[in-house]
Write an enzyme that holds these catalytic residues in place. Structure first.
Site, mmCIF file in Angstrom:
data_model
loop_
_atom_site.group_PDB
_atom_site.id
_atom_site.type_symbol
_atom_site.label_atom_id
_atom_site.label_comp_id
_atom_site.label_asym_id
_atom_site.label_seq_id
_atom_site.Cartn_x
_atom_site.Cartn_y
_atom_site.Cartn_z
ATOM 1 N N ARG A 107 0.908 -1.428 -0.501
ATOM 2 C CA ARG A 107 -0.339 0.161 0.206
ATOM 3 C C ARG A 107 1.193 1.764 0.204
ATOM 4 N NH1 ARG A 107 -3.121 -3.220 3.109
ATOM 5 N NH2 ARG A 107 -4.647 -4.187 1.613
ATOM 6 N N LYS A 129 5.025 11.885 -10.839
ATOM 7 C CA LYS A 129 4.139 11.315 -11.532
ATOM 8 C C LYS A 129 4.803 9.683 -11.432
ATOM 9 C CE LYS A 129 1.708 14.023 -14.873
ATOM 10 N NZ LYS A 129 2.200 14.746 -16.720
ATOM 11 N N GLU A 171 14.483 18.304 -24.294
ATOM 12 C CA GLU A 171 13.617 18.867 -23.040
ATOM 13 C C GLU A 171 13.837 20.077 -22.415
ATOM 14 O OE1 GLU A 171 10.586 17.550 -22.265
ATOM 15 O OE2 GLU A 171 11.686 15.187 -23.440
ATOM 16 N N LYS A 213 11.865 23.610 -14.249
ATOM 17 C CA LYS A 213 10.447 22.092 -14.325
ATOM 18 C C LYS A 213 9.284 22.275 -12.883
ATOM 19 C CE LYS A 213 8.350 17.950 -14.770
ATOM 20 N NZ LYS A 213 8.431 16.671 -15.404
ATOM 21 N N GLU A 223 -1.625 18.751 -12.923
ATOM 22 C CA GLU A 223 -1.543 18.827 -14.635
ATOM 23 C C GLU A 223 -3.568 18.781 -14.950
ATOM 24 O OE1 GLU A 223 0.824 16.460 -17.106
ATOM 25 O OE2 GLU A 223 -0.678 17.669 -19.102
ATOM 26 N N ARG A 227 0.475 23.149 -15.630
ATOM 27 C CA ARG A 227 1.188 22.570 -15.927
ATOM 28 C C ARG A 227 1.569 21.225 -17.630
ATOM 29 N NH1 ARG A 227 2.723 17.036 -11.964
ATOM 30 N NH2 ARG A 227 4.526 16.051 -14.015
ATOM 31 N N ASN A 231 3.788 20.231 -22.257
ATOM 32 C CA ASN A 231 4.017 19.055 -23.889
ATOM 33 C C ASN A 231 4.597 20.444 -24.898
ATOM 34 O OD1 ASN A 231 2.934 16.956 -21.866
ATOM 35 N ND2 ASN A 231 1.147 17.990 -21.718
ATOM 36 N N HIS A 234 5.194 18.043 -28.037
ATOM 37 C CA HIS A 234 4.920 16.994 -27.904
ATOM 38 C C HIS A 234 3.682 15.809 -28.303
ATOM 39 C CE1 HIS A 234 8.490 17.313 -25.056
ATOM 40 N NE2 HIS A 234 7.639 15.826 -24.742
ATOM 41 N N HIS A 238 4.749 13.233 -29.999
ATOM 42 C CA HIS A 238 4.672 12.287 -30.363
ATOM 43 C C HIS A 238 3.908 11.280 -31.204
ATOM 44 C CE1 HIS A 238 3.318 12.877 -25.651
ATOM 45 N NE2 HIS A 238 4.932 11.908 -25.651
ATOM 46 N N HIS A 250 13.159 10.269 -28.972
ATOM 47 C CA HIS A 250 11.834 10.676 -28.022
ATOM 48 C C HIS A 250 12.549 12.350 -28.359
ATOM 49 C CE1 HIS A 250 8.524 12.501 -25.861
ATOM 50 N NE2 HIS A 250 10.109 13.236 -24.476
HETATM 51 N N1 NAD Z 1 7.419 10.517 -14.598
HETATM 52 C C1 NAD Z 1 7.219 11.745 -15.646
HETATM 53 O O1 NAD Z 1 7.091 12.598 -15.591
HETATM 54 C C2 NAD Z 1 8.149 11.435 -16.879
HETATM 55 C C3 NAD Z 1 8.336 12.177 -17.700
HETATM 56 C C4 NAD Z 1 9.071 11.915 -18.794
HETATM 57 C C5 NAD Z 1 9.674 11.459 -19.299
HETATM 58 N N2 NAD Z 1 9.076 10.026 -18.522
HETATM 59 C C6 NAD Z 1 9.637 8.644 -18.513
HETATM 60 O O2 NAD Z 1 10.585 8.711 -19.160
HETATM 61 C C7 NAD Z 1 11.287 7.344 -20.106
HETATM 62 C C8 NAD Z 1 12.071 8.325 -20.756
HETATM 63 O O3 NAD Z 1 13.150 8.167 -20.005
HETATM 64 P P1 NAD Z 1 15.079 8.217 -20.688
HETATM 65 O O4 NAD Z 1 15.303 8.648 -21.596
HETATM 66 O O5 NAD Z 1 15.846 8.482 -19.274
HETATM 67 O O6 NAD Z 1 14.552 6.357 -20.791
HETATM 68 P P2 NAD Z 1 15.062 4.792 -20.434
HETATM 69 O O7 NAD Z 1 15.246 4.997 -18.720
HETATM 70 O O8 NAD Z 1 15.463 4.172 -21.103
HETATM 71 O O9 NAD Z 1 17.000 5.475 -20.255
HETATM 72 C C9 NAD Z 1 17.411 5.542 -21.661
HETATM 73 C C10 NAD Z 1 18.830 4.435 -21.915
HETATM 74 O O10 NAD Z 1 19.370 5.205 -21.372
HETATM 75 C C11 NAD Z 1 20.292 3.920 -20.416
HETATM 76 N N3 NAD Z 1 21.210 4.940 -19.548
HETATM 77 C C12 NAD Z 1 20.601 5.182 -18.707
HETATM 78 N N4 NAD Z 1 21.889 6.381 -17.764
HETATM 79 C C13 NAD Z 1 22.713 5.422 -18.903
HETATM 80 C C14 NAD Z 1 24.042 6.379 -18.283
HETATM 81 N N5 NAD Z 1 24.101 6.984 -17.095
HETATM 82 N N6 NAD Z 1 24.575 5.423 -19.274
HETATM 83 C C15 NAD Z 1 24.203 4.611 -20.141
HETATM 84 N N7 NAD Z 1 23.740 4.350 -20.583
HETATM 85 C C16 NAD Z 1 21.977 4.671 -19.535
HETATM 86 C C17 NAD Z 1 18.729 2.902 -20.341
HETATM 87 O O11 NAD Z 1 19.555 1.826 -19.885
HETATM 88 C C18 NAD Z 1 18.550 3.271 -21.296
HETATM 89 O O12 NAD Z 1 18.784 2.721 -22.604
HETATM 90 C C19 NAD Z 1 9.963 7.377 -20.983
HETATM 91 O O13 NAD Z 1 9.518 5.843 -20.227
HETATM 92 C C20 NAD Z 1 9.142 8.407 -20.500
HETATM 93 O O14 NAD Z 1 7.554 8.258 -20.514
HETATM 94 C C21 NAD Z 1 8.706 9.959 -17.753
HETATM 95 ZN ZN ZN Z 2 9.300 14.457 -23.680
#
Ligand code: NAD
Ligand code: ZN
Length: 356
Positions: A107, A129, A171, A213, A223, A227, A231, A234, A238, A250
């Site tokens: 929980r 999020k 970003e 942010k 949001e 907030r 986007n 995006h 997207h 992305h």
């Molecule tokens: N929660 C939120 O508010 C929010 C906001 C924006 C994006 N997101 C989410 O975040 C995700 C994208 O994040 P991301 O781009 O970090 O993706 P990710 O976590 O897949 O990382 C990208 C790649 O880099 C590698 N990696 C990460 N750190 C590394 C490092 N220090 N050295 C070598 N490799 C490394 C990972 O293994 C992966 O292959 C998406 O799922 C998206 O929906 C969430």
């Molecule tokens: Zn984004």
């Protein structure tokens, strides 16, 4: 609690000790685990903290309910309880899935986020999020569950692949465009940079981007209004990602989205042409080479309209007035754009659809 530039592993151990957690579960993806998780776990063992490391396959396609279930089974098998803490060590995928798991396990238990990608430092780790993707769409199942600490350290970036670096840069530019002209001008002076560039500059852009942010999320955690300006770029971004079946990264999709959505703002008479030129130049300078594809196969508008988060098929856009300023009207921050205008802009870019 946001912690900047401290040695990340020792900092996490200090927090874990201070909060007297009974055990620690480190969640990491298959790439990050070999780079950083092992060191972390041996430090935890040295500190005599019961710990377990849970690995899942890297990639957004694994940010699923089934991965979450496997993580939960591992937690239960190790004997994790309500007094344990989860540590997410990885990019945004790790943060989203580990945070979501923490929010429902027993929980809801505490978690600490240690983002290792640029995108997760400046974007995904902030705002509370958490969630997973489903076949119907991305991030449709999740919760709001803030970590007890987010530990930001640029040292992880040394191993980040170039494409992942650019995902974060897109970003960062977005944050400057929607909120801070001075920061945009700073980026004009320092870009392009990479993980091995001047540490002071890297820290400055990470920190300012986080501040932007944070200040937006603080005003509207759920949001419901402002907030949504995060986007920007995006709606089109997207659609580009989806139409490419996620072959286009992305960051590149968002960079293109920023250009197209700025062009929509320009077409509506809001955004000056000179600023549009500067924006395009900055994105190219940052490393986004071919921002707009030349040949197209499918209709981007279709993908925008079928976005599962859209209400009744309406396509809404964040519009900008100038660099550092979004357009708003009576506390509204997104606007429906006439299909005629949208088509005109997309046609100008040859962006009816995309072919790869
Ligand atoms: N929660 C939120 O508010 C929010 C906001 C924006 C994006 N997101 C989410 O975040 C995700 C994208 O994040 P991301 O781009 O970090 O993706 P990710 O976590 O897949 O990382 C990208 C790649 O880099 C590698 N990696 C990460 N750190 C590394 C490092 N220090 N050295 C070598 N490799 C490394 C990972 O293994 C992966 O292959 C998406 O799922 C998206 O929906 C969430
Ligand atoms: Zn984004």
């Amino acid at each position: 609690m946001l912690i900047f530039w401290k040695e990340p592993i020792q900092t996490a151990i200090k927090i874990i000790r201070g909060k007297k957690y009974a055990g620690v579960a480190v969640i990491s993806d298959s790439n990050v685990i070999s780079l950083y998780a092992n060191t972390f776990v041996s430090c935890l063992k040295k500190a005599k903290l019961p710990c377990s490391v849970i690995e899942f396959p890297a990639g957004d396609s694994n940010k699923t309910r089934s991965t979450k279930e496997k993580i939960e089974d591992s937690l239960l098998k190790t004997g994790a309880g309500r007094d344990w803490v989860i540590v997410a060590l990885g990019g945004g995928v790790t943060g989203d899935i580990a945070g979501f798991t923490a929010s429902t396990f027993m929980r809801g238990i505490d978690w600490i986020n240690i983002p290792t990608s640029l995108l997760s430092m400046v974007d995904a780790s902030l705002g509370g999020k958490t969630g997973v993707n489903t076949p119907s769409g991305k991030n449709l199942i999740g919760t709001f569950h803030n970590p007890v600490a987010i530990i930001i350290s640029e040292t992880f970036l040394q191993t980040l692949p170039h494409l992942e670096w650019l995902n974060g840069i897109a970003e960062i530019i977005k944050h400057a465009v929607i909120m801070d002209r001075k920061f945009f001008e700073f980026l004009e002076r320092v870009l392009p940079i990479g993980p091995h560039s001047n540490r002071k500059i890297i820290r400055k852009i990470i920190r300012r981007s986080i501040e932007i942010k944070k200040s937006i999320v603080k005003q509207d955690e759920r949001e419901l209004s402002i907030r949504s300006i995060l986007n920007f770029g995006h709606t089109v971004g997207h659609a580009i990602e989806k139409s490419s079946e996620y072959k286009i990264s992305h960051g590149r999709a968002v960079a293109t989205g920023i250009i197209v959505e700025a062009a929509i703002s320009m077409e509506l008479g809001l955004f000056p042409h000179s600023s549009f030129k500067r924006l395009t130049e900055l994105l190219i300078q940052a490393g986004f080479k071919s921002l707009v594809q030349k040949k197209f196969s499918s209709d981007l508008i279709y993908f925008m309209r079928t976005d599962k988060k859209k209400r009744m098929g309406k396509i809404n856009f964040v519009l900008i007035k100038d660099i550092g300023k979004v357009y708003s009207n009576k506390n509204l921050f997104t606007f429906e754009v006439p299909e005629k205008t949208l088509k005109k802009v997309l046609n100008r870019f040859g962006l009816k659809g995309l072919e790869y």
